[in-house]
Motif scaffolding. Structure first.
Motif, short mmCIF file in Angstrom:
data_model
loop_
_atom_site.label_atom_id
_atom_site.label_comp_id
_atom_site.label_asym_id
_atom_site.label_seq_id
_atom_site.Cartn_x
_atom_site.Cartn_y
_atom_site.Cartn_z
N THR A 73 -4.44 -12.55 1.95
CA THR A 73 -3.01 -12.57 1.61
C THR A 73 -2.75 -11.78 0.34
OG1 THR A 73 -2.74 -14.73 2.68
CG2 THR A 73 -1.04 -14.07 1.12
N ARG A 74 -3.62 -11.92 -0.65
CA ARG A 74 -3.46 -11.15 -1.89
C ARG A 74 -3.61 -9.65 -1.63
NH1 ARG A 74 -6.14 -15.50 -3.80
NH2 ARG A 74 -8.13 -14.45 -4.04
N SER A 75 -4.47 -9.29 -0.68
CA SER A 75 -4.61 -7.86 -0.37
C SER A 75 -3.32 -7.32 0.26
CB SER A 75 -5.81 -7.61 0.54
OG SER A 75 -5.58 -8.08 1.84
N VAL A 76 -2.65 -8.13 1.06
CA VAL A 76 -1.37 -7.71 1.65
C VAL A 76 -0.31 -7.63 0.55
CG1 VAL A 76 0.46 -8.33 3.29
CG2 VAL A 76 -1.94 -8.61 3.94
N GLU A 77 -0.32 -8.56 -0.40
CA GLU A 77 0.63 -8.53 -1.51
C GLU A 77 0.54 -7.23 -2.30
OE1 GLU A 77 -0.47 -12.01 -3.72
OE2 GLU A 77 0.84 -13.33 -2.56
N ARG A 78 -0.64 -6.65 -2.38
CA ARG A 78 -0.82 -5.42 -3.13
C ARG A 78 -0.31 -4.20 -2.37
NH1 ARG A 78 -5.38 -5.42 -7.28
NH2 ARG A 78 -5.56 -7.62 -7.77
N SER A 79 -0.11 -4.35 -1.06
CA SER A 79 0.31 -3.21 -0.25
C SER A 79 1.77 -3.25 0.17
CB SER A 79 -0.57 -3.13 1.01
OG SER A 79 -1.91 -2.95 0.65
N TYR A 80 2.39 -4.42 0.07
CA TYR A 80 3.78 -4.57 0.52
C TYR A 80 4.65 -5.09 -0.63
CZ TYR A 80 2.28 -3.72 5.26
OH TYR A 80 1.77 -3.12 6.39
N ARG A 81 5.95 -4.91 -0.50
CA ARG A 81 6.89 -5.38 -1.51
C ARG A 81 6.67 -6.86 -1.81
NH1 ARG A 81 11.67 -7.86 -0.52
NH2 ARG A 81 11.78 -7.01 1.58
N SER A 82 6.47 -7.65 -0.76
CA SER A 82 6.16 -9.06 -0.91
C SER A 82 5.37 -9.51 0.32
CB SER A 82 7.43 -9.90 -1.04
OG SER A 82 8.20 -9.83 0.14
#
Length: 141
Positions: A73-82
């Protein structure tokens, strides 16, 4: 009857001492990325099999599902606005939905001559990306 009580007590004590549960750090995080972030919000779905996954080796038990899902989930947070974890997103709720599935897992635990324990772990995660309408997106080449 007294012997039966002693046997049951010993079985409970020995049974509970055979497996040591090992907690993983919730601070496991993704490597930093230099790419720009998407302007879309993303929903993150961790498959039930991934969330419930427990790896066992010798007398150790590693609950891997939740820490792994948190790191993903944190890896997705780094790639998307939220990014927000969700169990079942509905159409239009997110610009992208990222689903993670456990593909493979391998744990090796060895006792070293000095008495310490060395553990190495490899994990494979399958990723599925869906658009706003929850249909799968094809990978671009």
């Amino acid at each position: 009857m007294r012997r039966l009580g002693v046997v049951i007590t010993l079985a409970v004590l020995v049974g509970s001492a055979c497996v040591k549960t090992v907690e993983l750090s919730p601070g496991i995080g993704p490597t930093p990325t230099s790419a720009g972030r998407s302007s879309e919000a993303a929903g993150v779905v961790c498959a039930p099999g991934l969330l419930a996954y427990v790896e066992r080796a010798d007398f150790h038990k590693f609950a891997l599902g939740e820490p792994l899902c948190s790191a993903l989930t944190r890896s997705v947070e780094r790639s998307y606005r939220s990014a927000q974890r969700t169990e079942s997103p509905y159409k239009g709720q997110y610009g992208r939905v990222i689903r993670f599935y456990l593909h493979s897992s391998a744990l090796d635990v060895r006792r070293l001559p000095d008495g310490s324990i060395r553990a190495s772990y490899g994990v494979g995660v399958a990723v599925e990306t869906c658009g706003r309408d929850l249909s799968r997106r094809r990978a671009s080449s």
